[in-house]
Scaffold this motif. Sequence first.
Motif, PDB file in Angstrom:
ATOM      1  N   GLY A  20      49.435  48.433  45.158  1.00  0.00           N
ATOM      2  CA  GLY A  20      50.435  47.279  44.366  1.00  0.00           C
ATOM      3  C   GLY A  20      50.188  45.749  44.346  1.00  0.00           C
ATOM      4  O   GLY A  20      50.808  45.035  44.036  1.00  0.00           O
ATOM      5  N   GLN A  21      48.939  45.441  44.525  1.00  0.00           N
ATOM      6  CA  GLN A  21      48.480  44.012  44.642  1.00  0.00           C
ATOM      7  C   GLN A  21      47.155  43.703  43.750  1.00  0.00           C
ATOM      8  O   GLN A  21      46.369  42.899  44.219  1.00  0.00           O
ATOM      9  CB  GLN A  21      48.067  43.884  46.271  1.00  0.00           C
ATOM     10  CG  GLN A  21      48.997  43.874  47.316  1.00  0.00           C
ATOM     11  CD  GLN A  21      49.969  43.037  47.261  1.00  0.00           C
ATOM     12  OE1 GLN A  21      49.838  41.606  46.848  1.00  0.00           O
ATOM     13  NE2 GLN A  21      51.378  43.177  47.214  1.00  0.00           N
ATOM     14  N   GLY A  22      47.350  44.258  42.665  1.00  0.00           N
ATOM     15  CA  GLY A  22      45.892  44.177  41.913  1.00  0.00           C
ATOM     16  C   GLY A  22      45.808  42.911  41.070  1.00  0.00           C
ATOM     17  O   GLY A  22      44.732  42.403  40.829  1.00  0.00           O
ATOM     18  N   ILE A  23      47.045  41.964  40.962  1.00  0.00           N
ATOM     19  CA  ILE A  23      46.987  40.576  40.416  1.00  0.00           C
ATOM     20  C   ILE A  23      47.520  39.714  41.285  1.00  0.00           C
ATOM     21  O   ILE A  23      48.470  40.064  42.295  1.00  0.00           O
ATOM     22  CB  ILE A  23      47.733  40.676  39.037  1.00  0.00           C
ATOM     23  CG1 ILE A  23      47.246  41.814  37.900  1.00  0.00           C
ATOM     24  CG2 ILE A  23      47.964  39.406  38.653  1.00  0.00           C
ATOM     25  CD1 ILE A  23      46.112  41.303  37.336  1.00  0.00           C
ATOM     26  N   GLY A  24      46.899  38.542  41.377  1.00  0.00           N
ATOM     27  CA  GLY A  24      47.585  37.472  42.283  1.00  0.00           C
ATOM     28  C   GLY A  24      46.814  36.956  43.525  1.00  0.00           C
ATOM     29  O   GLY A  24      45.314  36.935  43.312  1.00  0.00           O
ATOM     30  N   ILE A  30      40.386  37.981  48.833  1.00  0.00           N
ATOM     31  CA  ILE A  30      39.340  39.061  49.488  1.00  0.00           C
ATOM     32  C   ILE A  30      38.061  38.681  48.723  1.00  0.00           C
ATOM     33  O   ILE A  30      36.880  38.404  49.176  1.00  0.00           O
ATOM     34  CB  ILE A  30      39.883  40.391  49.174  1.00  0.00           C
ATOM     35  CG1 ILE A  30      40.793  40.879  50.050  1.00  0.00           C
ATOM     36  CG2 ILE A  30      38.679  41.356  49.226  1.00  0.00           C
ATOM     37  CD1 ILE A  30      41.373  42.282  49.617  1.00  0.00           C
ATOM     38  N   ALA A  31      38.041  38.428  47.307  1.00  0.00           N
ATOM     39  CA  ALA A  31      36.892  37.997  46.566  1.00  0.00           C
ATOM     40  C   ALA A  31      36.071  36.770  47.103  1.00  0.00           C
ATOM     41  O   ALA A  31      34.877  36.536  47.393  1.00  0.00           O
ATOM     42  CB  ALA A  31      37.086  37.920  45.082  1.00  0.00           C
ATOM     43  N   GLY A  95      35.345  26.170  44.080  1.00  0.00           N
ATOM     44  CA  GLY A  95      34.962  26.001  42.790  1.00  0.00           C
ATOM     45  C   GLY A  95      35.252  27.181  41.990  1.00  0.00           C
ATOM     46  O   GLY A  95      35.928  27.509  41.022  1.00  0.00           O
ATOM     47  N   ILE A  96      35.122  28.126  42.695  1.00  0.00           N
ATOM     48  CA  ILE A  96      35.258  29.649  42.367  1.00  0.00           C
ATOM     49  C   ILE A  96      36.670  29.931  42.350  1.00  0.00           C
ATOM     50  O   ILE A  96      37.336  30.677  41.503  1.00  0.00           O
ATOM     51  CB  ILE A  96      34.707  30.781  43.259  1.00  0.00           C
ATOM     52  CG1 ILE A  96      33.008  30.454  42.742  1.00  0.00           C
ATOM     53  CG2 ILE A  96      35.007  32.220  42.779  1.00  0.00           C
ATOM     54  CD1 ILE A  96      32.124  31.477  43.739  1.00  0.00           C
ATOM     55  N   PHE A 102      42.572  33.059  36.302  1.00  0.00           N
ATOM     56  CA  PHE A 102      42.489  34.267  35.344  1.00  0.00           C
ATOM     57  C   PHE A 102      42.985  35.369  35.746  1.00  0.00           C
ATOM     58  O   PHE A 102      43.563  36.359  35.059  1.00  0.00           O
ATOM     59  CB  PHE A 102      41.211  34.311  34.788  1.00  0.00           C
ATOM     60  CG  PHE A 102      40.705  33.546  34.106  1.00  0.00           C
ATOM     61  CD1 PHE A 102      41.211  32.942  32.955  1.00  0.00           C
ATOM     62  CD2 PHE A 102      39.619  32.441  34.380  1.00  0.00           C
ATOM     63  CE1 PHE A 102      40.669  31.973  31.982  1.00  0.00           C
ATOM     64  CE2 PHE A 102      39.077  31.359  33.910  1.00  0.00           C
ATOM     65  CZ  PHE A 102      39.679  31.205  32.431  1.00  0.00           C
ATOM     66  N   ILE A 103      43.155  35.753  36.967  1.00  0.00           N
ATOM     67  CA  ILE A 103      43.756  36.837  37.637  1.00  0.00           C
ATOM     68  C   ILE A 103      45.240  36.637  38.155  1.00  0.00           C
ATOM     69  O   ILE A 103      45.855  37.657  39.164  1.00  0.00           O
ATOM     70  CB  ILE A 103      43.174  37.693  38.523  1.00  0.00           C
ATOM     71  CG1 ILE A 103      42.696  36.889  39.925  1.00  0.00           C
ATOM     72  CG2 ILE A 103      41.840  38.035  38.041  1.00  0.00           C
ATOM     73  CD1 ILE A 103      42.017  37.631  40.909  1.00  0.00           C
ATOM     74  N   GLY A 104      45.689  35.377  37.975  1.00  0.00           N
ATOM     75  CA  GLY A 104      47.095  35.266  38.413  1.00  0.00           C
ATOM     76  C   GLY A 104      47.210  34.522  39.599  1.00  0.00           C
ATOM     77  O   GLY A 104      48.237  34.804  40.342  1.00  0.00           O
ATOM     78  N   ALA A 105      46.252  34.019  40.163  1.00  0.00           N
ATOM     79  CA  ALA A 105      46.152  33.681  41.774  1.00  0.00           C
ATOM     80  C   ALA A 105      46.597  32.160  41.923  1.00  0.00           C
ATOM     81  O   ALA A 105      46.998  31.727  42.944  1.00  0.00           O
ATOM     82  CB  ALA A 105      44.555  33.441  42.285  1.00  0.00           C
TER      83      ALA A 105
END
Length: 162
Positions: A20-24, A30-31, A95-96, A102-105
């Motif tokens: 349940g943590q796919g967006i944000g 993690i990335a 920078g990244i 774009f993923i709601g972070a």
Amino acid sequence: MTIPSIALFGIMIPILSIIGQGIGFLPAFIALVLYSQLPIIRNAYTGINNIDSNIRDAANGIGMSTFQRLIKVEIPNAMPLIMAGIRTATVLNIGIGAIAAFIGAGGLGVLINQGISRTNTTMVIVGAIAVSILAIIADLLLKYIQNKFSPIQSKNREEVKL
């Protein structure tokens, strides 16, 4: 580093959707942690691997164990290169991190993203300048920490004072 950052964010979405943590924030975090590993580990390995063999022999000669030699001799001598990896990873991640909008972070990337979607160049420029200033400040702060705590740098400063 071979995976584009936006693709890595995209890969995180279905994997973390299971919990349940796919967006944000979590997939972005993690990335970014994954992206920071290469420069840090590569510089740490190179720094420790390139320690002068005479220094290692001296540490062995006074009876240091492998762990003691690593902690008391090799890591302190490799610290400038290790800190360079940390500085590189930090600036890279700032920078990244802007792309993580774009993923709601959230973050400063939202300003850039909204500026692009509204064709408002002022918003894009303000967001880009803010990200740049943040990266420069982080780099300068880490450089200060590197100079303050690196034994080689500290020794050189003491010689200059004498």
